[in-house]
Write an enzyme that holds these catalytic residues in place. Sequence first.
Site, PDB file in Angstrom:
ATOM      1  N   LYS A  27       0.989  -1.025  -0.013  1.00  0.00           N
ATOM      2  CA  LYS A  27      -0.029   0.058  -0.175  1.00  0.00           C
ATOM      3  C   LYS A  27       0.927   1.235  -0.089  1.00  0.00           C
ATOM      4  O   LYS A  27       1.529   1.586   0.866  1.00  0.00           O
ATOM      5  CB  LYS A  27      -0.948   0.132   1.279  1.00  0.00           C
ATOM      6  CG  LYS A  27      -2.305   0.862   1.084  1.00  0.00           C
ATOM      7  CD  LYS A  27      -2.026   2.134   0.582  1.00  0.00           C
ATOM      8  CE  LYS A  27      -1.805   3.212   1.883  1.00  0.00           C
ATOM      9  NZ  LYS A  27      -1.592   4.402   1.453  1.00  0.00           N
ATOM     10  N   GLU A  70       9.660   2.006  10.938  1.00  0.00           N
ATOM     11  CA  GLU A  70      10.566   2.971  10.761  1.00  0.00           C
ATOM     12  C   GLU A  70       9.839   4.357  10.594  1.00  0.00           C
ATOM     13  O   GLU A  70       9.350   4.682   9.901  1.00  0.00           O
ATOM     14  CB  GLU A  70      11.575   2.625   9.466  1.00  0.00           C
ATOM     15  CG  GLU A  70      12.764   3.259   9.346  1.00  0.00           C
ATOM     16  CD  GLU A  70      12.497   4.500   8.781  1.00  0.00           C
ATOM     17  OE1 GLU A  70      12.216   5.500   9.554  1.00  0.00           O
ATOM     18  OE2 GLU A  70      12.839   4.814   7.506  1.00  0.00           O
ATOM     19  N   CYS A 112      13.574  10.545   6.473  1.00  0.00           N
ATOM     20  CA  CYS A 112      13.698  10.006   7.780  1.00  0.00           C
ATOM     21  C   CYS A 112      15.031  10.081   8.729  1.00  0.00           C
ATOM     22  O   CYS A 112      14.905  10.457   9.950  1.00  0.00           O
ATOM     23  CB  CYS A 112      13.058   8.751   7.792  1.00  0.00           C
ATOM     24  SG  CYS A 112      13.970   7.619   6.766  1.00  0.00           S
ATOM     25  N   GLU A 126      10.348  16.004  14.780  1.00  0.00           N
ATOM     26  CA  GLU A 126      10.762  15.613  13.534  1.00  0.00           C
ATOM     27  C   GLU A 126       9.819  16.769  12.686  1.00  0.00           C
ATOM     28  O   GLU A 126       8.551  16.639  12.791  1.00  0.00           O
ATOM     29  CB  GLU A 126      10.515  14.439  12.905  1.00  0.00           C
ATOM     30  CG  GLU A 126      10.725  13.864  11.553  1.00  0.00           C
ATOM     31  CD  GLU A 126      10.580  12.674  11.087  1.00  0.00           C
ATOM     32  OE1 GLU A 126       9.483  12.232  11.406  1.00  0.00           O
ATOM     33  OE2 GLU A 126      11.511  12.096  10.681  1.00  0.00           O
TER      34      GLU A 126
END
Length: 486
Positions: free
Chosen positions: A180, A255, A289, A388
């Site tokens: 997906k 992750e 990331c 983040e």
Amino acid sequence: MNVHIDSAAKGVFIGNRWRPSHSGRTIDVVAPADGKVFAKIAAGGIADIDEAVKAARYSAEEGPWSRMSAAERGRLLSKLAVAISDRAEELALLEARDTGKPMKQARADIVACARYFEFYGGAADKLHGETIPFLAGYFVPTERVPFGVTGHIIPWNYPAQMFGRTIAPALAVGNATVVKPAEEACLTPLRIAELAAGAGFPEGAINVVPGLGEEAGAALANHTGIDFIAFTGSPEVGTLIQIAAAKNHIGCTLELGGKSPHVLFADADLDIAVPVIANTVVQNAGQTCSAGSRLLVERSVYDKAVGRVQEKFKTLQAGTPEMDLDLGPVINAAQQKRIEGFFSRAAEKSIPVLAEGKIATGVPEGGYFVAPRIYGPVPRSNELAQEEVFGPVLSILSFEDEADAIKLANGTEFGLMAGIWSKDGSRALRVARQVKAGQVYINAYGAGGGIELPFGGMKKSGHGREKGFEALYEFSTLKTMIIKHN
Ligand code: NAP
Ligand code: MG
């Protein structure tokens, strides 16, 4: 830009065939560089995911894929690597249009994507079991076996790379996959799945169902017919994935991003360090990331080092993929607003802006551009030092000594990556070994994607390892056979 968008319009890709989603609904695909709709993708849902999982189950247990030797699987992966390389420019154009990234970045991403299939194509028949000494009269071998059907939910920041990174090792060990991709950027995964069928992958080995996260994504994560799930994305959705995996008693890898530090000691070579540091936070408009988004500088060299980073940042420019500058737009209006939210809260706290790059003249009005920015000194507990941002924003902080550097480097909830910059090899190694992160670089950072290098998080950055040989262990399980022969 002339790009191949046919596969986008063809629907969901299940059992090597295209068809519209069961609901018939579609999702507009917007180019981040101008905010304009340029394609439509199918909005897959529960029924489509269910069909994809069934196709994968057939492939994993009954179809030709289930009977292939490791060498044959490896050969197919290698053929796909060649097919991707042969169409590198077409795929790079598609990736750049879909994500807004500069062409040079998109081209590098396609090279990396092909490299995943090349690496795991070569590795497929090199995953060995062991024999274990046991009681007299027994022979005990172990064998790595596939889970069966693996689910893969990937984000929008590097669609082609993420697709290769997650399915290549899963396929190498013999799983059948259901992917997906992100609603914001899924055109290259769809096109590469089509190329895989052309390269000879049997039906059901690779199934791709685009759609909304809360519909197609949730349907995949919660499906009782999958045996493992790999997720890359936000910590919030990561929690949902882990809950779904727990309910189904299956394993998962997560992750979930990071707030990765560069630790810059006074003796570091600034000529080498500064360009790398600047690039690691503006690459892909900071939507990486493993972005090096915190710069921790030893106090005695703070002014000098910060001055050099400021100089560099003032030269950086955001533009369209064709302009091919330092960075492109961010993915969508929501992401742009999210980043601007960090800016306005930083202004309320009077955190100084140390430098700003530029948005190139001539970019389309509707594009989601954000000029790169440096803040410093950022208070240690401020969100710019902790959260983040997923944008081209560097937070600078200072440290007193080695012990303080380690404390600061480890002072967030994340633990994905870190860079240590020092000419004192012993100190760099000492610090590197105490930093809690899945990958730690010394006098380098990022190393060009590093397909060979196991990658993944500690702490809130997640668990499990992708990339390298390690991913073959992650996507397989161990069977021990205990044979009595007298
Ligand atoms: P996200 O929602 O976590 O998206 C990641 C993937 O999960 C996408 O395919 C998404 O589909 C899917 N998803 C969303 N909700 C789901 C659900 N309930 N069940 C199953 N799957 C679901 O991330 P995002 O909204 O795109 O970005 C938000 C923030 O996440 C970013 O600002 C950034 O901080 C972080 N992020 C991190 C990474 C990374 O590489 N670690 C990558 C992307 C984003 P849809 O795209 O269709 O929603
Ligand atoms: Mg989302």
